[in-house]
Enzyme design. Structure first.
Site, PDB file in Angstrom:
ATOM      1  N   ASP A  31       0.854  -1.182   0.000  1.00  0.00           N
ATOM      2  CA  ASP A  31       0.000   0.000   0.000  1.00  0.00           C
ATOM      3  C   ASP A  31       0.906   1.252   0.000  1.00  0.00           C
ATOM      4  O   ASP A  31       1.785   1.361   0.860  1.00  0.00           O
ATOM      5  CB  ASP A  31      -0.845  -0.056   1.290  1.00  0.00           C
ATOM      6  CG  ASP A  31      -1.782   1.135   1.432  1.00  0.00           C
ATOM      7  OD1 ASP A  31      -1.679   2.078   0.622  1.00  0.00           O
ATOM      8  OD2 ASP A  31      -2.601   1.105   2.369  1.00  0.00           O
ATOM      9  N   GLU A  83      29.814   7.327   5.673  1.00  0.00           N
ATOM     10  CA  GLU A  83      29.880   5.903   5.954  1.00  0.00           C
ATOM     11  C   GLU A  83      29.791   5.132   4.641  1.00  0.00           C
ATOM     12  O   GLU A  83      29.443   3.964   4.622  1.00  0.00           O
ATOM     13  CB  GLU A  83      28.825   5.474   6.963  1.00  0.00           C
ATOM     14  CG  GLU A  83      27.417   5.852   6.646  1.00  0.00           C
ATOM     15  CD  GLU A  83      26.459   5.346   7.712  1.00  0.00           C
ATOM     16  OE1 GLU A  83      26.353   4.141   7.858  1.00  0.00           O
ATOM     17  OE2 GLU A  83      25.836   6.189   8.392  1.00  0.00           O
ATOM     18  N   CYS A 120      25.844   7.673  11.154  1.00  0.00           N
ATOM     19  CA  CYS A 120      25.270   8.976  10.776  1.00  0.00           C
ATOM     20  C   CYS A 120      25.720  10.120  11.679  1.00  0.00           C
ATOM     21  O   CYS A 120      25.602  11.286  11.306  1.00  0.00           O
ATOM     22  CB  CYS A 120      23.751   8.904  10.792  1.00  0.00           C
ATOM     23  SG  CYS A 120      23.102   7.624   9.736  1.00  0.00           S
ATOM     24  N   THR A 163      14.114   3.356   2.494  1.00  0.00           N
ATOM     25  CA  THR A 163      14.628   4.553   3.179  1.00  0.00           C
ATOM     26  C   THR A 163      15.931   5.058   2.555  1.00  0.00           C
ATOM     27  O   THR A 163      16.613   5.889   3.149  1.00  0.00           O
ATOM     28  CB  THR A 163      14.882   4.271   4.681  1.00  0.00           C
ATOM     29  OG1 THR A 163      15.980   3.360   4.802  1.00  0.00           O
ATOM     30  CG2 THR A 163      13.671   3.674   5.358  1.00  0.00           C
ATOM     31  N   SER A 211      16.907  -1.424  15.583  1.00  0.00           N
ATOM     32  CA  SER A 211      17.599  -0.142  15.414  1.00  0.00           C
ATOM     33  C   SER A 211      16.712   1.027  15.877  1.00  0.00           C
ATOM     34  O   SER A 211      17.208   2.038  16.374  1.00  0.00           O
ATOM     35  CB  SER A 211      18.052   0.051  13.957  1.00  0.00           C
ATOM     36  OG  SER A 211      16.954   0.336  13.117  1.00  0.00           O
ATOM     37  N   HIS A 244      18.206  13.502  13.849  1.00  0.00           N
ATOM     38  CA  HIS A 244      18.630  12.616  12.759  1.00  0.00           C
ATOM     39  C   HIS A 244      17.365  11.955  12.204  1.00  0.00           C
ATOM     40  O   HIS A 244      16.548  11.431  12.969  1.00  0.00           O
ATOM     41  CB  HIS A 244      19.612  11.551  13.274  1.00  0.00           C
ATOM     42  CG  HIS A 244      19.821  10.452  12.269  1.00  0.00           C
ATOM     43  ND1 HIS A 244      20.244  10.705  10.991  1.00  0.00           N
ATOM     44  CD2 HIS A 244      19.610   9.107  12.336  1.00  0.00           C
ATOM     45  CE1 HIS A 244      20.304   9.573  10.319  1.00  0.00           C
ATOM     46  NE2 HIS A 244      19.924   8.573  11.111  1.00  0.00           N
ATOM     47  N   LYS A 253       8.461   9.259  16.550  1.00  0.00           N
ATOM     48  CA  LYS A 253       8.674   8.559  17.825  1.00  0.00           C
ATOM     49  C   LYS A 253       9.646   9.343  18.711  1.00  0.00           C
ATOM     50  O   LYS A 253       9.435   9.483  19.915  1.00  0.00           O
ATOM     51  CB  LYS A 253       9.223   7.151  17.566  1.00  0.00           C
ATOM     52  CG  LYS A 253       8.307   6.246  16.750  1.00  0.00           C
ATOM     53  CD  LYS A 253       8.953   4.891  16.615  1.00  0.00           C
ATOM     54  CE  LYS A 253       8.468   3.934  15.593  1.00  0.00           C
ATOM     55  NZ  LYS A 253       7.230   3.985  14.941  1.00  0.00           N
ATOM     56  N   ASN A 328      17.032   8.946   3.456  1.00  0.00           N
ATOM     57  CA  ASN A 328      18.106   9.043   4.457  1.00  0.00           C
ATOM     58  C   ASN A 328      19.419   9.456   3.782  1.00  0.00           C
ATOM     59  O   ASN A 328      19.854   8.803   2.832  1.00  0.00           O
ATOM     60  CB  ASN A 328      18.277   7.672   5.138  1.00  0.00           C
ATOM     61  CG  ASN A 328      19.122   7.757   6.404  1.00  0.00           C
ATOM     62  OD1 ASN A 328      19.689   8.797   6.728  1.00  0.00           O
ATOM     63  ND2 ASN A 328      19.209   6.655   7.126  1.00  0.00           N
ATOM     64  N   SER A 364      24.133   4.783  14.267  1.00  0.00           N
ATOM     65  CA  SER A 364      24.009   3.392  14.706  1.00  0.00           C
ATOM     66  C   SER A 364      25.344   2.900  15.215  1.00  0.00           C
ATOM     67  O   SER A 364      26.394   3.385  14.826  1.00  0.00           O
ATOM     68  CB  SER A 364      23.576   2.515  13.534  1.00  0.00           C
ATOM     69  OG  SER A 364      22.215   2.691  13.301  1.00  0.00           O
TER      70      SER A 364
HETATM   71  P1  HMG Z   1       9.151  -2.349   7.527  1.00  0.00           P
HETATM   72  O1  HMG Z   1       9.049  -3.708   8.068  1.00  0.00           O
HETATM   73  O2  HMG Z   1       9.246  -2.233   6.057  1.00  0.00           O
HETATM   74  O3  HMG Z   1       7.945  -1.451   7.888  1.00  0.00           O
HETATM   75  O4  HMG Z   1      10.438  -1.697   8.181  1.00  0.00           O
HETATM   76  P2  HMG Z   1       6.848  -1.606   9.045  1.00  0.00           P
HETATM   77  O5  HMG Z   1       5.980  -2.775   8.766  1.00  0.00           O
HETATM   78  O6  HMG Z   1       7.533  -1.530  10.369  1.00  0.00           O
HETATM   79  O7  HMG Z   1       6.010  -0.298   8.776  1.00  0.00           O
HETATM   80  C1  HMG Z   1       6.591   0.958   8.927  1.00  0.00           C
HETATM   81  C2  HMG Z   1       5.530   1.891   9.496  1.00  0.00           C
HETATM   82  O8  HMG Z   1       4.502   2.044   8.510  1.00  0.00           O
HETATM   83  C3  HMG Z   1       4.832   1.356  10.753  1.00  0.00           C
HETATM   84  O9  HMG Z   1       4.553   2.475  11.561  1.00  0.00           O
HETATM   85  C4  HMG Z   1       3.533   0.775  10.206  1.00  0.00           C
HETATM   86  O10 HMG Z   1       2.483   0.738  11.148  1.00  0.00           O
HETATM   87  C5  HMG Z   1       3.232   1.760   9.098  1.00  0.00           C
HETATM   88  P3  HMG Z   1       4.866   2.454  13.147  1.00  0.00           P
HETATM   89  O11 HMG Z   1       3.997   1.432  13.721  1.00  0.00           O
HETATM   90  O12 HMG Z   1       6.324   2.083  13.270  1.00  0.00           O
HETATM   91  O13 HMG Z   1       4.592   3.852  13.599  1.00  0.00           O
HETATM   92  N1  HMG Z   1       2.383   1.213   8.024  1.00  0.00           N
HETATM   93  C6  HMG Z   1       1.365   1.892   7.462  1.00  0.00           C
HETATM   94  N2  HMG Z   1       0.883   3.138   7.690  1.00  0.00           N
HETATM   95  C7  HMG Z   1      -0.161   3.556   6.915  1.00  0.00           C
HETATM   96  N3  HMG Z   1      -0.747   2.787   5.949  1.00  0.00           N
HETATM   97  C8  HMG Z   1      -0.290   1.542   5.691  1.00  0.00           C
HETATM   98  C9  HMG Z   1       0.827   1.045   6.464  1.00  0.00           C
HETATM   99  N4  HMG Z   1       1.525  -0.106   6.466  1.00  0.00           N
HETATM  100  C10 HMG Z   1       2.472   0.010   7.423  1.00  0.00           C
HETATM  101  N5  HMG Z   1      -0.850   0.810   4.733  1.00  0.00           N
HETATM  102  C11 HMG Z   1      12.085  -0.348   9.183  1.00  0.00           C
HETATM  103  C12 HMG Z   1      10.597  -0.450   8.817  1.00  0.00           C
HETATM  104  C13 HMG Z   1      12.341   0.962   9.888  1.00  0.00           C
HETATM  105  C14 HMG Z   1      12.458  -1.493  10.090  1.00  0.00           C
HETATM  106  C15 HMG Z   1      12.902  -0.431   7.862  1.00  0.00           C
HETATM  107  O14 HMG Z   1      12.608   0.658   7.033  1.00  0.00           O
HETATM  108  C16 HMG Z   1      14.402  -0.479   8.082  1.00  0.00           C
HETATM  109  O15 HMG Z   1      14.989  -1.526   8.367  1.00  0.00           O
HETATM  110  N6  HMG Z   1      15.085   0.689   7.887  1.00  0.00           N
HETATM  111  C17 HMG Z   1      16.540   0.789   8.038  1.00  0.00           C
HETATM  112  C18 HMG Z   1      16.967   0.989   9.461  1.00  0.00           C
HETATM  113  C19 HMG Z   1      16.525   2.330   9.998  1.00  0.00           C
HETATM  114  O16 HMG Z   1      16.308   3.278   9.274  1.00  0.00           O
HETATM  115  N7  HMG Z   1      16.442   2.417  11.331  1.00  0.00           N
HETATM  116  C20 HMG Z   1      16.100   3.668  11.995  1.00  0.00           C
HETATM  117  C21 HMG Z   1      16.816   3.855  13.330  1.00  0.00           C
HETATM  118  S1  HMG Z   1      18.564   3.561  13.207  1.00  0.00           S
HETATM  119  C22 HMG Z   1      19.165   5.003  12.433  1.00  0.00           C
HETATM  120  O17 HMG Z   1      18.484   5.976  12.321  1.00  0.00           O
HETATM  121  C23 HMG Z   1      20.559   4.946  11.919  1.00  0.00           C
HETATM  122  C24 HMG Z   1      20.721   4.862  10.415  1.00  0.00           C
HETATM  123  O18 HMG Z   1      20.458   6.112   9.832  1.00  0.00           O
HETATM  124  C25 HMG Z   1      22.120   4.388  10.074  1.00  0.00           C
HETATM  125  C26 HMG Z   1      23.301   5.133  10.649  1.00  0.00           C
HETATM  126  O19 HMG Z   1      23.323   5.667  11.737  1.00  0.00           O
HETATM  127  O20 HMG Z   1      24.306   5.068   9.953  1.00  0.00           O
HETATM  128  C27 HMG Z   1      19.762   3.871   9.782  1.00  0.00           C
END
Ligand code: HMG
Length: 440
Positions: A31, A83, A120, A163, A211, A244, A253, A328, A364
């Site tokens: 979706d 990175e 980051c 992302t 994460s 970030h 959040k 990102n 991270s």
């Molecule tokens: P995912 O499994 O694809 O998504 O992974 P999901 O199922 O968790 O859904 C995401 C959100 O969309 C959820 O919201 C769902 O409810 C919502 P939440 O409950 O979390 O508020 N959703 C919907 N909303 C409206 N209509 C719909 C619908 N379907 C779902 N139909 C995940 C998400 C973040 C795990 C993934 O994107 C990921 O692995 N990302 C990479 C890691 C990341 O960005 N982590 C963030 C924190 S770590 C960080 O920031 C450091 C980083 O930048 C690296 C660094 O420091 O170098 C990553």
């Protein structure tokens, strides 16, 4: 004490765009609102086949030097935070300096160059290094160039794929800055974590759900540490809180966590720990599914209160406008969030001089840092000079087949060649290893 901070900033986006609801979602059978509403993203920026971290960083730095009328002699330090490095010895700043030296008469022979790495948060760490160098009086009246540049690519099919992003932010750090002064006070939350890492590999190994918890836990610790040196933070004292932003949903959040903390009602973790039935509160963070469900319910309840809605709309939402369109940018991400906020204020004709930003950086592995910034009187001219809207508008909108080709071109383990989708215009281009950064 003389003010030290960011005097000027420039942004360079990758020249390609991947539309998440229009192109990515149908291909994944998802979706579109999962991306637009859930993650909060409309599009990702991508590098064309002739772009990489060096060209994007050099292009942003060149624009910045031209706009500020600088010559290489004015710069005493060049630090690149990334990175996405491709060289384990020679820092990316030397490649960037090599590009810039093609277009200036002078050179950077007497500038200290380096590369900073801590996921980051390295962009903010480079800012700190520059700040400390100036404060220590070692700068001989010169400024520092800090460049945060990344191609934030994930393996195809990874949950992080939605992302992705690519771009560079160049910042000039000086005495008597025009944009923002940095606070001497800082707070840290830092712990050895393995939620996101790239041990000798280009694409990250990510435990995405974990994460998110780690980000929130470290950010809360950094805020507590910051308050231990700077005193309590009050919500009404802050113009904006740029965090970030790996994707805007993450900041929803973080904003909630920050709000609960600084309004001195019960802390978010205590509330959630009660709800999940786990004490001490740290354990609530470890139970990922329960934490996530409780947080979602909790946010829904709080989002219903006028007080929080207004605070979020004024203080956090404006920091997300660029991130929604580019994804990102890793090291550059929090610096884009600051620009988004200032740009929103400029467009709304809001006066910000003297107001405070609270900046929440994160990397991270994992570390969060909080510091404050005071907006300086030159901010309007600095932000008005940016051409980021035109850059975003000019990106080439990729089809799914284009995206797959471009992703392969940037995969260091593949040897693929594709035609460029856009035509470089007065910019540094990657023209093959060893011929990097030629200006076209
Ligand atoms: P995912 O499994 O694809 O998504 O992974 P999901 O199922 O968790 O859904 C995401 C959100 O969309 C959820 O919201 C769902 O409810 C919502 P939440 O409950 O979390 O508020 N959703 C919907 N909303 C409206 N209509 C719909 C619908 N379907 C779902 N139909 C995940 C998400 C973040 C795990 C993934 O994107 C990921 O692995 N990302 C990479 C890691 C990341 O960005 N982590 C963030 C924190 S770590 C960080 O920031 C450091 C980083 O930048 C690296 C660094 O420091 O170098 C990553």
């Amino acid at each position: 004490m003389t003010a030290v901070g960011i005097d000027a900033i420039e942004i360079w986006t990758g020249n390609l765009k991947l539309d998440l609801p229009g192109t990515f979602a149908p291909e994944k059978g998802e979706d579109p609102e999962k991306y637009t509403k859930g993650l909060g993203l409309n599009a990702s920026s991508f590098p064309d086949s002739y772009e990489d971290i060096v060209t994007m960083g050099a292009n942003a730095a060149h624009r910045l030097m031209e706009r500020k009328g600088l010559e290489p002699d004015d710069i005493g330090r060049i630090d690149v935070a990334t990175e996405s490095s491709f060289d384990n010895s020679k820092p990316v700043s030397t490649y960037v300096a090599g590009c810039l030296e093609q277009v200036y008469d002078g050179d950077f022979h007497h500038a200290n160059k380096g590369e900073r790495k801590f996921a980051c948060i390295a962009g903010t760490q480079s800012l700190d290094d520059a700040y400390n160098w100036i404060r220590a009086g070692r700068h001989r009246g010169r400024s520092a160039l800090v460049i945060a540049t990344d191609t934030a690519l994930y393996a195809r099919g990874d949950a992080g794929e939605a992302t992705q992003g690519a771009g560079a932010v160049a910042m000039l750090i000086s005495e008597d800055p025009d944009l923002v002064e940095l606070s001497t006070e800082q707070g840290y939350g830092s712990a050895d974590e393995t939620d996101f890492l790239k041990p000798n590999q280009q694409f990250p190994s990510v435990d995405g759900k974990r994460s998110v918890q780690v980000y929130l836990a470290r950010m809360r610790e950094a805020l507590e540490d910051y308050e231990s040196v700077a005193g309590d933070v009050h919500p009404d004292d802050l113009a904006y809180i740029p965090f970030h932003t790996p994707f805007p949903g993450m900041v929803r959040k973080a904003g909630l966590l920050g709000y609960r903390h600084i309004t001195r009602e019960t802390s978010l973790e205590d509330d959630l720990a009660d709800e999940i039935g786990r004490q001490p509160r740290e354990e609530a963070f470890d139970d990922e599914d329960a934490f996530r469900d409780a947080l979602r319910e909790y946010m829904d309840a709080l989002k219903g209160t006028d007080q929080y809605r207004e605070w979020y709309a004024e203080t956090i939402e404006p920091t997300l406008s660029l991130s929604r369109e580019v994804g990102n940018w890793y090291t550059g991400s929090v610096h884009l969030a600051r620009v988004s906020a200032l740009k929103t204020a400029l467009e709304a004709d809001r006066e910000l001089t003297g107001e405070t930003l609270l900046v929440g950086s994160y990397g991270s592995g994992a570390q969060a840092e909080i510091h404050a910034e005071t907006v300086k009187s030159g901010w309007k001219d600095e932000i008005a000079a940016l051409n980021i809207d035109e850059q975003l508008e000019d990106r080439y909108d990729m089809s799914w087949a284009d995206y797959e080709e471009v992703h392969d071109v940037h995969n260091h383990e593949m040897d693929v060649d594709v035609e460029e989708f856009t035509t470089p215009e007065a910019e540094f281009v990657f023209d093959g290893w060893g011929r990097m950064g030629e200006r076209k």
